[in-house]
Design an enzyme around this catalytic site. Sequence first.
Site, PDB file in Angstrom:
ATOM      1  N   THR A  27       0.808  -1.283   0.045  1.00 54.51           N
ATOM      2  CA  THR A  27      -0.057   0.041  -0.074  1.00 54.51           C
ATOM      3  C   THR A  27       0.979   1.331  -0.042  1.00 54.51           C
ATOM      4  O   THR A  27       2.141   1.109   0.158  1.00 54.51           O
ATOM      5  CB  THR A  27      -0.842  -0.033   1.309  1.00 54.51           C
ATOM      6  OG1 THR A  27       0.144   0.327   2.515  1.00 54.51           O
ATOM      7  CG2 THR A  27      -1.542  -1.357   1.571  1.00 54.51           C
ATOM      8  N   VAL A  82       7.129  -2.408   6.942  1.00 54.65           N
ATOM      9  CA  VAL A  82       7.090  -0.719   6.965  1.00 54.65           C
ATOM     10  C   VAL A  82       7.945  -0.392   5.810  1.00 54.65           C
ATOM     11  O   VAL A  82       9.316  -0.687   5.458  1.00 54.65           O
ATOM     12  CB  VAL A  82       7.983  -0.317   8.368  1.00 54.65           C
ATOM     13  CG1 VAL A  82       7.922   0.887   8.258  1.00 54.65           C
ATOM     14  CG2 VAL A  82       7.343  -1.145   9.446  1.00 54.65           C
ATOM     15  N   LYS A  83       7.091   0.365   4.992  1.00 53.62           N
ATOM     16  CA  LYS A  83       7.842   1.192   3.773  1.00 53.62           C
ATOM     17  C   LYS A  83       8.457   2.388   4.176  1.00 53.62           C
ATOM     18  O   LYS A  83       7.953   3.239   4.700  1.00 53.62           O
ATOM     19  CB  LYS A  83       6.652   1.249   2.858  1.00 53.62           C
ATOM     20  CG  LYS A  83       6.661   0.602   1.391  1.00 53.62           C
ATOM     21  CD  LYS A  83       5.351   1.088   0.836  1.00 53.62           C
ATOM     22  CE  LYS A  83       5.520   0.969  -0.740  1.00 53.62           C
ATOM     23  NZ  LYS A  83       4.404   1.021  -1.439  1.00 53.62           N
ATOM     24  N   ILE A  84       9.742   2.639   3.760  1.00 60.86           N
ATOM     25  CA  ILE A  84      10.318   3.730   4.550  1.00 60.86           C
ATOM     26  C   ILE A  84      10.843   4.397   3.104  1.00 60.86           C
ATOM     27  O   ILE A  84      11.533   3.821   2.265  1.00 60.86           O
ATOM     28  CB  ILE A  84      11.366   3.376   5.281  1.00 60.86           C
ATOM     29  CG1 ILE A  84      10.811   2.871   6.588  1.00 60.86           C
ATOM     30  CG2 ILE A  84      12.282   4.797   5.683  1.00 60.86           C
ATOM     31  CD1 ILE A  84      11.529   2.422   7.649  1.00 60.86           C
TER      32      ILE A  84
END
Length: 215
Positions: A27, A82-84
Amino acid sequence: MKIFIDSANIEQIREVNSWGILDGVTTNPTLVAKEKADFGSIVKEICEIVDGPISAEAISTEVDEIVGEARKLAAVHKNIVVKIPMTEDGLKATKMLSKEGIKVNMTLVFSPAQALLACKAGAKYISPFVGRLDDVGHDGMDIVSQILDILDNYDFDTEVIVASVRHPGHVVEAARMGAHIATIPYDVLKKMFKHPLTDAGIERFLQDWQKVAKR
Ligand code: E4P
C-alpha cells in the site's frame, strides 16, 4: 516470482486473493487516500485476508519519528513490512529497524546506487518504481536489471519488488529477469488474464458443443 497486489482496496485484495496466486500486498499513502476507511483498520483487515508480507508506509521524515512509527506499524501484525522512502533519514531508520528484526521495504527507489545503499542498510525489500521512470523517459526495467546484477554479486538478503507496474509487459519482463516480486495494480492483474484468442477459443468450443448436444 512472487506476486503482490499494489492496492489498499479490500474488495480488490479479497478478489485477487481468491485466485490463489497472491503472495503479499503493498500500500502507499495515495492508495490509502482513495479508500474511505482509516489506515489502521485497512491494514488490519488486509492482514486478516492475505497471509504474506503487507507493506504499510511510514509518513514521518525524521529518523526518530520514522523509527517510532515503524515500531507501531510492525506491532499491528507479524506480517507487516514498513515502507520507508529512500532518504538519508530513511536509511538510518532502516539500519536501526533491521537490527531489531523489523522488515523494511525501501520505497521510491529510482537508481541502482540508491538500491545498493538500501541493501547495505539492511532493507528486506527494495522497490524500484519502473512506471514512473518510464514516464520521465528512462527505461525502468533496465534499472531493475542493474539492481539484480548488483544483488547477484553479493550476499544481501534483500528482495527486489518491481513497483509502479503499468502493464502486463512489465510483469513478464520482471519474471524473465528473475526479479523476486512484482507488485501489481488490480487493473493490470485483470489484464494478465485476458487474451482475445482465449475468448475466441472458448466461444468456438461452446458453439461446437451445442452441435454435439443436439445429437
Ligand atoms: C509500490 O509499492 C507503490 O505503491 C506503487 O507501485 C506506486 O506506483 P505508481 O507509480 O503507480 O503510483
